[in-house]
Design a protein around this motif. Structure first.
Motif, PDB file in Angstrom:
ATOM      1  N   GLN A   1       6.044   5.955  13.949  1.00  0.00           N
ATOM      2  CA  GLN A   1       5.315   4.950  14.614  1.00  0.00           C
ATOM      3  C   GLN A   1       4.949   5.047  16.135  1.00  0.00           C
ATOM      4  OE1 GLN A   1       6.234   0.871  13.829  1.00  0.00           O
ATOM      5  NE2 GLN A   1       7.855   1.677  12.216  1.00  0.00           N
TER       6      GLN A   1
ATOM      7  N   ARG B   1       7.328   5.698  -0.153  1.00  0.00           N
ATOM      8  CA  ARG B   1       7.111   4.936   1.193  1.00  0.00           C
ATOM      9  C   ARG B   1       5.905   4.063   0.986  1.00  0.00           C
ATOM     10  NH1 ARG B   1       6.587   8.517   5.259  1.00  0.00           N
ATOM     11  NH2 ARG B   1       4.517   7.945   5.962  1.00  0.00           N
ATOM     12  N   VAL B   2       6.123   2.809   0.990  1.00  0.00           N
ATOM     13  CA  VAL B   2       4.973   1.681   0.919  1.00  0.00           C
ATOM     14  C   VAL B   2       5.104   0.916   2.300  1.00  0.00           C
ATOM     15  CG1 VAL B   2       4.973   1.876  -1.504  1.00  0.00           C
ATOM     16  CG2 VAL B   2       6.389   0.208  -0.197  1.00  0.00           C
ATOM     17  N   THR B   3       3.915   0.033   2.579  1.00  0.00           N
ATOM     18  CA  THR B   3       3.770  -0.778   3.481  1.00  0.00           C
ATOM     19  C   THR B   3       3.406  -1.978   3.020  1.00  0.00           C
ATOM     20  OG1 THR B   3       1.607  -0.248   4.365  1.00  0.00           O
ATOM     21  CG2 THR B   3       3.641   0.812   5.493  1.00  0.00           C
TER      22      THR B   3
ATOM     23  N   THR C   1       7.439  -1.140   6.775  1.00  0.00           N
ATOM     24  CA  THR C   1       7.570   0.008   5.855  1.00  0.00           C
ATOM     25  C   THR C   1       9.039  -0.097   4.886  1.00  0.00           C
ATOM     26  OG1 THR C   1       6.467   1.344   7.445  1.00  0.00           O
ATOM     27  CG2 THR C   1       8.009   2.231   5.848  1.00  0.00           C
TER      28      THR C   1
ATOM     29  N   HIS D   1       0.716  -1.192  -0.007  1.00  0.00           N
ATOM     30  CA  HIS D   1      -0.018  -0.108   0.018  1.00  0.00           C
ATOM     31  C   HIS D   1       1.021   1.210  -0.137  1.00  0.00           C
ATOM     32  CE1 HIS D   1      -3.236   2.794   0.827  1.00  0.00           C
ATOM     33  NE2 HIS D   1      -2.506   3.308   2.100  1.00  0.00           N
ATOM     34  N   TYR D   2       0.586   2.120  -0.766  1.00  0.00           N
ATOM     35  CA  TYR D   2       1.275   3.229  -0.797  1.00  0.00           C
ATOM     36  C   TYR D   2       0.919   4.124   0.269  1.00  0.00           C
ATOM     37  CZ  TYR D   2       2.578   2.145  -5.592  1.00  0.00           C
ATOM     38  OH  TYR D   2       2.998   1.580  -6.865  1.00  0.00           O
ATOM     39  N   GLU D   3       2.040   4.581   1.032  1.00  0.00           N
ATOM     40  CA  GLU D   3       1.788   5.589   2.334  1.00  0.00           C
ATOM     41  C   GLU D   3       2.158   7.133   1.892  1.00  0.00           C
ATOM     42  OE1 GLU D   3       0.372   4.785   5.033  1.00  0.00           O
ATOM     43  OE2 GLU D   3       0.224   2.657   4.753  1.00  0.00           O
ATOM     44  N   GLN D   4       3.069   6.939   1.089  1.00  0.00           N
ATOM     45  CA  GLN D   4       3.790   8.702   0.567  1.00  0.00           C
ATOM     46  C   GLN D   4       4.546   8.379  -0.551  1.00  0.00           C
ATOM     47  OE1 GLN D   4       5.566  10.990   3.862  1.00  0.00           O
ATOM     48  NE2 GLN D   4       7.175  11.337   2.348  1.00  0.00           N
TER      49      GLN D   4
END
Length: 363
Positions: free
Chosen positions: A111, A75-77, A83, A54-57
């Motif tokens: 976090q 940044r992805v998780t 991360t 999932h794209y976080e940023q």
């Protein structure tokens, strides 16, 4: 009729911010491409394999070249909460590993700000894709991890036992009582991974790479030409490089990545985005900042020495004049070499197109 210069052809690859974003960082379109890149490049197998991300940023604004602060690139998780922070570096402007540690500290701090306990902090993986070398060997890919060493091991070549598999009940009587602590220590040491890819080493010892790694690294560095708008039909990605042993799945994802890079090259709007990135990058890397600092320092020293404001003002004026001279002398030819038009260069530097052409003739 006055002579006109032929339109320039720009050369790009996937390691520019704008192209990397278009190929790997468009939510809803590129998750599969990025997933295969990370899995194959970092050798993530078994329970470490990324099955969903999932794209976080997504932050690749070219305006960051006007700032000294660090802007995270991508940044992805994954499904497990790990991360991944991916950064592309084309020039050695800062100590790259210091940047990675800073990124890690920020992401872990984020976090903890949400109330997460230390025991629940999730791992952070930093991925650095660099177009230059940091180490003098032939190893294009390496990983940095936390591990304990004996104080006497000054070369730090042999880590001490620190995982459950390193101990057994027969030789370690406290194994049963301490295995929970060992597990927690191992999890803590696994919180940080820094992967460094030195992309300029691809032509050296390729036996150190897997076929899938070779395939992805070749794609990242293989250039494509952007032809002028009237010749856009020539924007053909004619690369047919295939490594023996590469997975068919990887080849299909790279084919999709190539198609996205091709579309980027053929779209006038993304061409302008790439030109803007190039312009800001070259201006940032010029001697403007140094010239300004040296000129103002000289002015302040002169003013203080004479004890007069006149000396400071003259020195500042001299510094600004030298700053402008350096801007024109160093930046205009470099901007022109990338294929930018005289009008675009003039607009960015506050000149007229005629003044740009005069400076080019003088150079």
């Amino acid at each position: 009729m006055p002579a006109t210069n032929p339109p320039q052809v720009l050369t790009i690859d996937a390691t520019y911010d704008s192209t990397f974003k278009h190929v790997f960082a468009v939510p809803g379109e590129t998750e599969g491409i990025l997933t295969d890149l990370l899995n194959k490049l970092l050798l993530l197998e078994g329970d470490r394999t990324i099955t969903e991300l999932h794209y976080e940023q997504v932050n690749m604004d070219v305006d960051r070249y006007q700032q000294r602060g660090l802007s995270l690139d991508l940044r992805v998780t994954d499904k497990r909460g790990i991360t991944y922070n991916i950064e592309v570096q084309r020039q050695d402007l800062d100590p790259i590993l210091s940047r990675a540690i800073y990124q890690y500290s920020r992401l872990v701090s984020d976090q903890l700000k949400t109330g997460t306990l230390f025991a629940d902090v999730q791992p952070v993986v930093i991925v650095l894709l660099c177009r230059y070398s940091t180490f003098p060997d032939d190893q294009a890919l390496r990983v940095f991890r936390l591990a304990p060493f004996a104080l006497q091991d000054t070369d730090q070549l042999t880590p001490l036992p620190h995982q459950l598999t390193h101990f057994d009940p027969a030789h370690h009587p406290r194994y049963t009582r301490l295995q929970n602590r060992v597990n927690r220590a191992q999890e803590s040491l696994d919180l940080l991974h820094i992967y460094l890819a030195e992309l300029d080493k691809l032509d050296q010892d390729s036996t150190l790479l897997t076929p899938n790694q070779k395939q992805w690294l070749h794609f990242l560095t293989h250039p494509i030409d952007i032809h002028p708008k009237e010749d856009s039909s020539m924007n053909d990605y004619s690369d047919h490089y295939v490594t023996d042993g590469a997975d068919e799945t990887t080849l299909q994802w790279i084919k999709a990545a190539k198609a996205r890079l091709h579309r980027f090259a053929a779209d006038p709007s993304t061409q302008r985005q790439f030109e803007k990135e190039q312009m800001h990058r070259l201006l940032y890397n010029s001697h403007i900042v140094n010239a300004k600092a040296e000129g103002l320092a000289e002015g302040e020293a002169k003013g203080l020495a004479e004890g007069e404001s006149k000396g400071l003002a003259e020195g500042e004026a001299k510094g600004k004049a030298e700053e402008r001279l350096n801007l024109l002398q160093h930046s205009i030819p470099r901007l022109k070499a990338t294929g930018l038009s005289d009008d675009l260069i003039a607009q960015s530097l506050g000149l007229s197109p005629e003044e740009v052409r005069v400076w080019l003739k003088a150079d």
